[in-house]
Design an enzyme around this catalytic site. Structure first.
Site, mmCIF file in Angstrom:
data_model
loop_
_atom_site.group_PDB
_atom_site.id
_atom_site.type_symbol
_atom_site.label_atom_id
_atom_site.label_comp_id
_atom_site.label_asym_id
_atom_site.label_seq_id
_atom_site.Cartn_x
_atom_site.Cartn_y
_atom_site.Cartn_z
ATOM 1 N N ASP A 1 -14.063 6.296 124.581
ATOM 2 C CA ASP A 1 -12.630 6.557 124.442
ATOM 3 C C ASP A 1 -11.975 6.741 125.809
ATOM 4 O OD1 ASP A 1 -12.576 6.491 121.679
ATOM 5 O OD2 ASP A 1 -13.316 8.558 121.547
ATOM 6 N N LYS B 1 -8.330 6.146 110.161
ATOM 7 C CA LYS B 1 -8.590 5.014 111.035
ATOM 8 C C LYS B 1 -8.196 3.702 110.352
ATOM 9 C CE LYS B 1 -12.079 4.349 114.570
ATOM 10 N NZ LYS B 1 -13.437 4.511 115.023
ATOM 11 N N LYS C 1 -5.382 1.600 112.348
ATOM 12 C CA LYS C 1 -5.891 0.436 113.099
ATOM 13 C C LYS C 1 -5.697 -0.877 112.351
ATOM 14 C CE LYS C 1 -8.158 3.676 115.606
ATOM 15 N NZ LYS C 1 -8.484 4.000 116.920
ATOM 16 N N ASN D 1 -22.270 6.715 125.799
ATOM 17 C CA ASN D 1 -22.643 7.428 124.579
ATOM 18 C C ASN D 1 -23.998 6.928 124.089
ATOM 19 O OD1 ASN D 1 -22.223 5.110 122.737
ATOM 20 N ND2 ASN D 1 -20.112 5.328 123.459
#
Ligand code: FMN
Length: 394
Positions: free
Chosen positions: A278, A340, A344, A207
């Site tokens: 990912d 998130k 997480k 990325n």
């Protein structure tokens, strides 16, 4: 080790008060070096400061003896903080515009140390829109000002412009030095950059992360005294050169997880700013895939999920340990960041929009910080400033 404060003295009537500032800093255990403008030497002699500091006093830009290091660079690097007290309207104007035509202003441009300015001048000079605008421009660049006092001025006028009390200046400098070391004794793990996931020995998926945010975090945390471990994916940035930063270079998400896994339990805080891929190719080829031969494999790349480093470590977080995650999104930023945060087990999530020139690769960032109790929207700022905002919240 004693901190070094570089004291800049400029051409003001109040120049003699710099002697008191120097003494006050020395009494607090600070090593002081002095740099003066040529005009300052009309008011106080370099000898005066040399006698006080037992250090050479720098005035001329081209005065270096043969073999000496380049003076403005060595002074700039030596300083933990650069204080200019008293500071003329002239020097404020020059620094505001990046003018570097003598040793003091060249050093001001060359240093990355915090700059603290104590102005002193006639009230009309102080209130002049030019001076006010120059001070505002510097304040916007995080230069700290110790406001001039109001009162009877040397020129006979009454108003604001008198140098702040030397004791106030010394206190402000000591506070600024303390503030900078607020992470002393803390261990911080930071991930940065992208990960690359091989398709074959020549190709990979990755990325656009540049690693600038994570490197800014590592640099800022180290400057504030933390022992930093930086786990970096492949980036084009030079390694950070500080004794309290250890950099571990990794390529893939699996390697990043391994590097984090063995270090996580020992740290006080972990900031996961890396843009971990990912997905990864499910069956990377050990040989370069060839056009015309491996077309089927190249056109239908099978992917599998990578380990979720933030979630894995968030689930393992012990009491008192702080975990910070990042969310780079193209839309619904707050919503994604809040999801998130919960999934997480992070203490807070720094969210920023990416795409259309934002986030990846830039030097600036506009972020939100989402915690269980609130969402803070921060203005557009440099990644270095954002790094410090994040560290303030640890
Ligand atoms: C007696 C005297 C006192 C001065 N006091 C100040 C002062 O307090 N603040 C100031 O900004 N300029 C003051 N000036 C003007 C500066 O010395 C002048 O702007 C000079 O160019 C500043 O040089 P420097 O900024 O390189 O030190 C004073 C000038 C004289 C002659």
């Amino acid at each position: 080790m004693a901190k070094t404060v570089l004291v800049g003295v400029t051409g003001c009537v109040a120049a003699y008060k710099a002697c008191e500032v120097v003494r006050g800093l020395q009494k607090a255990g600070v090593r002081v070096k002095v740099v003066m403008t040529e005009h300052a030497t009309e008011f106080v002699t370099p000898l005066q400061f040399r006698a006080l500091t037992h250090e050479p006093v720098a005035v001329g830009l081209f005065d270096d003896a043969p073999g000496d290091p380049i003076h403005h660079i060595s002074l700039a690097k030596e300083a933990d903080l650069f204080l200019i007290a008293p500071c003329t309207a002239n020097v404020i104007a020059k620094i505001a515009h990046g003018i570097a035509d003598d040793l003091l202003t060249t050093t001001a441009l060359a240093t990355t140390a915090p700059l603290v300015i104590a102005p002193a001048m006639n009230v009309n000079m102080y209130e002049h829109p030019a001076t006010q605008q120059n001070m505002q421009a510097l304040a916007n660049r995080d230069v700290s000002f110790i406001d001039a006092d109001e009162g009877y001025l040397a020129c006979g006028d009454v108003g604001r412009g008198r140098l702040a009390d030397p004791e106030v200046i010394v206190r402000a400098v000591l506070d600024a030095l303390d503030e900078q070391r607020d992470l002393e004794g803390k261990r911080i793990l930071i991930t940065a950059g992208p990960t690359v996931e091989p398709i074959d020995p020549a190709r990979f998926i990755s990325n656009r992360s540049s690693g600038k945010m994570g490197f800014a975090l590592a640099q800022a945390a180290a400057e504030r005294g933390a022992q930093v471990t930086l786990v970096a994916g492949p980036v084009a940035l030079p390694d950070l050169d500080a004794p309290n930063i250890e950099t571990i270079h990794v390529q893939t998400a699996t390697e990043m997880l391994e590097a984090v896994d063995v270090r996580f339990d020992a740290v006080d805080a972990a900031i996961f700013s890396a843009a971990v891929s990912d997905m990864r190719p499910a069956a990377p080829s050990t040989q370069k895939l060839k056009k015309g031969v491996d077309d089927e494999q190249l056109s239908h790349l099978a992917l599998e999920p990578n380990p979720d480093i933030l979630a894995t470590m968030g689930a393992r977080k012990r009491t008192g340990q702080v975990v910070v995650g990042f969310a780079a999104e193209t839309d619904s930023l707050e919503e994604h960041a809040r999801t998130k945060l919960e999934s997480k087990h992070a203490n807070f999530i720094v969210g920023n929009l990416v795409g259309e020139g934002r986030g990846f690769g830039t030097d600036d960032n506009q972020a939100i910080i989402v915690s269980a109790s609130e969402t803070e929207k921060l203005p557009l700022m440099s990644k270095v400033d954002l790094a410090n905002e994040i560290l303030n919240r640890l």
